[in-house]
Design an enzyme around this catalytic site. Sequence first.
Site, short mmCIF file in Angstrom:
data_model
loop_
_atom_site.label_atom_id
_atom_site.label_comp_id
_atom_site.label_asym_id
_atom_site.label_seq_id
_atom_site.Cartn_x
_atom_site.Cartn_y
_atom_site.Cartn_z
N ASP A 15 -0.52 3.49 -2.06
CA ASP A 15 -1.63 3.56 -0.77
C ASP A 15 -1.19 4.71 -0.18
O ASP A 15 -0.19 4.94 0.21
CB ASP A 15 -1.03 2.24 -0.04
N SER B 161 -3.88 -2.70 7.53
CA SER B 161 -3.46 -1.49 8.08
C SER B 161 -2.98 -1.44 9.36
O SER B 161 -2.15 -2.33 9.55
CB SER B 161 -4.59 -0.45 8.13
N HIS C 288 -6.45 2.30 -0.44
CA HIS C 288 -5.87 1.71 0.92
C HIS C 288 -6.38 0.26 1.18
O HIS C 288 -7.48 -0.14 1.43
CB HIS C 288 -6.13 2.68 1.91
#
Length: 522
Positions: A463, A236, A490
């Site tokens: 995602d 991320s 995610h």
Amino acid sequence: MTCVLAACSSPSSAPTDTSPPPTTAESVASSAPTTRAPLDRYYEQNLEWGPCAPFATSADSTAAFRIEGVECARLRVPLDYAEPGGEEITLGLLRHRAGNPDARIGSLVLNPGGPGASGMVAAAGIGVQARKGALAQRFDLVGFDPRGVGASRPQVECLTDAQRDADRADDGETDGSPRGVAEQEAEARDFIAGCVRHTEHGERMLANLGTRDVVKDMDVLRSALGDEKLSYVGYSYGTRIGYTYAEAFPSRVRAMVLDGAVDPEQDALESTLAQVAGFGVAFGEFVDWCVQRQDCALGSDPAGATGAYQDLVRPLIDNPIEVGDGRRLSYEDATTGTIQALYAEQFWEKLNTGLAEVRQGSGKTLMELADRYNQRDENGHYASTQDAFTAINCVDHPKITDKDAILAAQREMAKSAPFLDDGRPDGAALDACAFWPVPSTSEPGLPRVDGVPSPLVVSTTNDPATPYEAGVNLARAMDGALVTFEGTQHTVFLQGNECVDGAGTAYLVDGTLPAEGTRCAP
């Protein structure tokens, strides 16, 4: 329309490479004193590893740091790299030693994103999951808490526990009237005042929190670990740390796995739009799963599910549900709990339960999900994650002050994720970042990484927080390989999927990139 920003997306920056040449412990020791640079006392430091329990700052870290086989240390770095002889701050580190020291390649540095998430906690968990695999055998697995985060000192602190409880209970963000906008902007200024007041070094610390400085810290870490080049896994927002490091220190990259990429070309508003659209898709996937069940809280008709959801949560704006201990499930908490559950399919059962409870006048499960998102423990104590999330985002992104653009974005969000539409008139309140007391240190733009070894980018088709196309674009920009994971969650690397884990492990161990077009299924 109110919106919970559920994962950060940060622009690229190009810090000046002011640190010494890439080093190993041996090359540092043999350098002539006359060639010493101002940062050498940091690059040459010896790390003192020991028990991790003293580093715990939250319930999650207390549990994680009890794991057998981990050890912790502190890394010294300058508060301000423009003044390397000035004040110091420290970063918390956690390490699992390589299971096969004779075949050890080096250190594998991990960051889980956020910004504001603890790399130490993430490394503790990943180390357990990967204990029997090649990565844990061939690498020391090292997690670090970035400056201002978790066990690092000083911590970013803006709100007390009581203030954050009160903030969550207040649904003032649904009031788009001129008075409501003025109150929201006053609260944003109060939040900033709390950050300056409660964070050691005040504005000076806030000015040096961004990714520009985190990657310089990571290069100091690389040297202190004794590695000539960096091997890195970033999730991320951690992907942004990765590609910004590659841009700043191209000759010091050995290998990078970047999973759940943030888009380096997007500003804060564009990033939020993309994320909201992602959660809109994830909500649709949840609905498709839910309506096939006899007990679906949203009924059996997919076309009516969004309306059913709104009918459940919108009344909470005026009539929150008591959940005990003086707390009430607000509209904000209900939507935050929903977003938490949309991060991965494993939470869908709990989300359905929570929505069914709201229909019965109970907010227990949705509040538990919202507490998980906000990292509030059973004693009412919050980790510093949310304060750090805001502070880092504000210094990483140029300010958004165009109210017409904000209103246009809200209209777009209502279309792409109607489940998040509160049904009240929109108001263009500026957020805390618009009033941030120090300038941003980054600008959007593709990273310039000529000569950097090709990274491995992992991107998930559905995602909810970092859209799939961002990973496709990042792999193209960095001349990297792309692994596509077909799922709704995610990030995925080192979470048990043999296809993704195998591709990433082969790349990190021996540099073998997967074949073009590699796709993995759950």
